[in-house]
Design a protein around this motif. Structure first.
Motif, short mmCIF file in Angstrom:
data_model
loop_
_atom_site.label_atom_id
_atom_site.label_comp_id
_atom_site.label_asym_id
_atom_site.label_seq_id
_atom_site.Cartn_x
_atom_site.Cartn_y
_atom_site.Cartn_z
N TYR A 1 0.73 -1.31 0.03
CA TYR A 1 0.14 -0.19 -0.02
C TYR A 1 0.80 1.17 -0.14
O TYR A 1 1.66 1.50 1.28
CB TYR A 1 -0.95 -0.07 1.41
CG TYR A 1 -1.70 -1.34 1.17
CD1 TYR A 1 -3.06 -1.27 0.55
CD2 TYR A 1 -1.41 -2.54 2.06
CE1 TYR A 1 -4.00 -2.20 0.70
CE2 TYR A 1 -2.27 -3.40 2.26
CZ TYR A 1 -3.59 -3.37 1.66
OH TYR A 1 -4.29 -4.45 1.55
N PRO A 2 0.91 1.95 -1.16
CA PRO A 2 1.79 3.20 -1.13
C PRO A 2 1.50 4.27 -0.26
O PRO A 2 2.23 5.12 0.20
CB PRO A 2 1.88 3.52 -2.72
CG PRO A 2 1.08 2.57 -3.39
CD PRO A 2 0.36 1.50 -2.32
N HIS A 3 0.00 4.07 0.08
CA HIS A 3 -0.40 5.44 0.87
C HIS A 3 -1.37 4.65 2.06
O HIS A 3 -1.78 3.71 1.78
CB HIS A 3 -1.24 6.36 0.16
CG HIS A 3 -0.81 6.94 -0.93
ND1 HIS A 3 -0.04 8.09 -0.97
CD2 HIS A 3 -0.73 6.74 -2.27
CE1 HIS A 3 0.45 8.44 -1.92
NE2 HIS A 3 0.01 7.59 -2.92
N VAL A 4 -1.52 5.54 3.14
CA VAL A 4 -2.12 5.04 4.27
C VAL A 4 -3.44 6.18 4.18
O VAL A 4 -3.14 7.24 3.93
CB VAL A 4 -1.56 5.30 5.48
CG1 VAL A 4 -2.51 5.20 6.76
CG2 VAL A 4 -0.52 4.24 5.89
N LEU A 5 -4.64 5.58 4.49
CA LEU A 5 -5.68 6.60 4.08
C LEU A 5 -6.24 6.94 5.64
O LEU A 5 -6.57 6.32 6.36
CB LEU A 5 -6.99 5.90 3.38
CG LEU A 5 -8.19 6.85 3.13
CD1 LEU A 5 -7.77 7.95 2.34
CD2 LEU A 5 -9.20 5.93 2.49
N SER A 6 -6.27 8.21 5.95
CA SER A 6 -6.64 8.65 7.15
C SER A 6 -7.90 9.86 6.83
O SER A 6 -8.83 9.27 5.72
CB SER A 6 -5.58 10.03 7.69
OG SER A 6 -6.05 10.43 8.84
N TYR A 7 -8.13 10.67 7.35
CA TYR A 7 -9.66 11.54 7.28
C TYR A 7 -9.37 12.95 7.76
O TYR A 7 -8.76 13.20 8.70
CB TYR A 7 -10.60 10.66 7.66
CG TYR A 7 -10.68 10.15 8.95
CD1 TYR A 7 -11.27 10.72 10.07
CD2 TYR A 7 -10.41 8.85 9.35
CE1 TYR A 7 -11.05 10.59 11.34
CE2 TYR A 7 -9.97 8.41 10.47
CZ TYR A 7 -10.56 9.22 11.47
OH TYR A 7 -10.54 8.77 12.77
N ASP A 8 -10.23 13.65 7.36
CA ASP A 8 -10.04 15.07 8.06
C ASP A 8 -11.64 15.38 8.39
O ASP A 8 -11.58 16.77 9.37
CB ASP A 8 -9.79 16.19 7.08
CG ASP A 8 -10.75 16.21 5.76
OD1 ASP A 8 -11.28 15.47 5.54
OD2 ASP A 8 -10.82 17.57 5.49
N VAL A 9 -12.48 14.67 8.45
CA VAL A 9 -13.70 14.82 9.02
C VAL A 9 -14.32 13.60 9.72
O VAL A 9 -14.16 12.52 9.07
CB VAL A 9 -14.88 15.45 8.03
CG1 VAL A 9 -16.30 15.35 8.70
CG2 VAL A 9 -14.62 16.65 7.48
N ASP A 10 -14.50 13.65 11.05
CA ASP A 10 -15.08 12.48 11.82
C ASP A 10 -16.26 12.70 12.21
O ASP A 10 -16.45 13.66 12.90
CB ASP A 10 -14.21 12.34 13.10
CG ASP A 10 -14.21 11.03 13.94
OD1 ASP A 10 -15.31 10.37 13.63
OD2 ASP A 10 -13.48 10.68 14.90
#
Length: 268
Positions: free
Chosen positions: A198-207
């Protein structure tokens, strides 16, 4: 705009599922419920089913992509386009998951599902159901325990264990990896995710905070107050409030001219 009767139908269809979903939902807060077992419910066979079913593997699903210019950990997409990504942590009652997917599709929305590996063991058909709906499917570890607290060997096993399930079910390790029980990956987890493919890890900016069960109105309000162009929103399959909130949330996005797309589309 989604008609009132459609909203009522969705809630009625999911009503029987949400009680069980509340007990098994996937969450990331410190007060989140933990799955009843920390061990896999059974390794999938070559056709992807732990129960020995004969469901054939269709054409391979999309593989992870590298997005040049994007950081290793991605929390949002471009801010100059009216697109957003609704991402769902994949665990809980399958009827609730199916109802949420169907409602998104009726509204012309596409979402991203980060599936827990042991959930795929229990409900292998959902992997193909997600992909057949035009959605992204990714990896949210094997058991959904706190990956930030694990040593290297165990953390890597959590990532690759779920990747193996996805590969057996779809022909791909999925398009994204999101660490379990944390918004941000540690440097170690980022390295291990890259090693796993996985080249990227997916986070988020809205919880959305839907895992706190604040009520459907509160979930919708939290998201709509924070969302903007390029946002990646964290939501969960296993909660009644999410089921009830989705029609109003999709209406709100439409009114603001925001299109819900997969994370891959968001970044492309």
């Amino acid at each position: 705009m989604i008609p009132i009767d459609r909203r009522s139908a969705l809630r009625a269809a999911a009503g029987a599922a949400v009680a069980g979903a509340l007990a098994t939902g996937c969450t990331d807060g410190t007060s989140d419920p933990v799955p009843a077992s920390a061990a896999p419910s059974g390794s999938p066979s070559a056709n992807g089913s732990s129960s020995g079913g004969s469901r054939p593997v269709a054409k391979s699903a999309p593989a992870p992509r590298r997005f040049p210019g994007r950081p290793v950990e991605i929390a949002h997409g471009p801010r100059d386009r009216p697109r957003v990504a609704l991402t769902f942590h994949g665990q809980g009652d399958p009827a609730t998951a199916t109802a949420l997917l169907a409602e998104a599709e009726r509204a012309g929305a596409r979402v991203t599902v980060l599936a827990v590996g042991e959930w795929l063991d229990e409900h292998p058909a959902l992997a193909r159901r997600i992909l057949d709906g035009g959605h992204d499917l990714g990896n949210h570890t094997l058991h959904h325990t706190d990956i930030s607290e694990m040593d290297e060997a165990r953390a890597y096993a959590e990532i690759t264990g779920c990747a193996d399930r996805l590969r057996r079910l779809t022909g791909s390790i999925g398009t994204w990896f999101r660490p379990s029980r944390t918004q941000h990956a540690t440097p170690l987890v980022r390295r291990l995710a890259a090693r796993a493919g996985y080249p990227h890890v997916l986070s988020y900016d809205v919880d959305s905070l839907d895992f706190t069960s604040p009520g459907a109105t509160a979930v919708t309000r939290t998201v709509t107050e924070e969302i903007r162009n390029g946002s990646v929103v964290s939501l969960h399959f296993g909660y009644a409030d999410t089921v009830a909130a989705l029609p109003a949330l999709l209406d709100a996005l439409e009114r603001r001219g925001l299109r819900a797309v997969t994370t891959t589309e968001l970044l492309t």
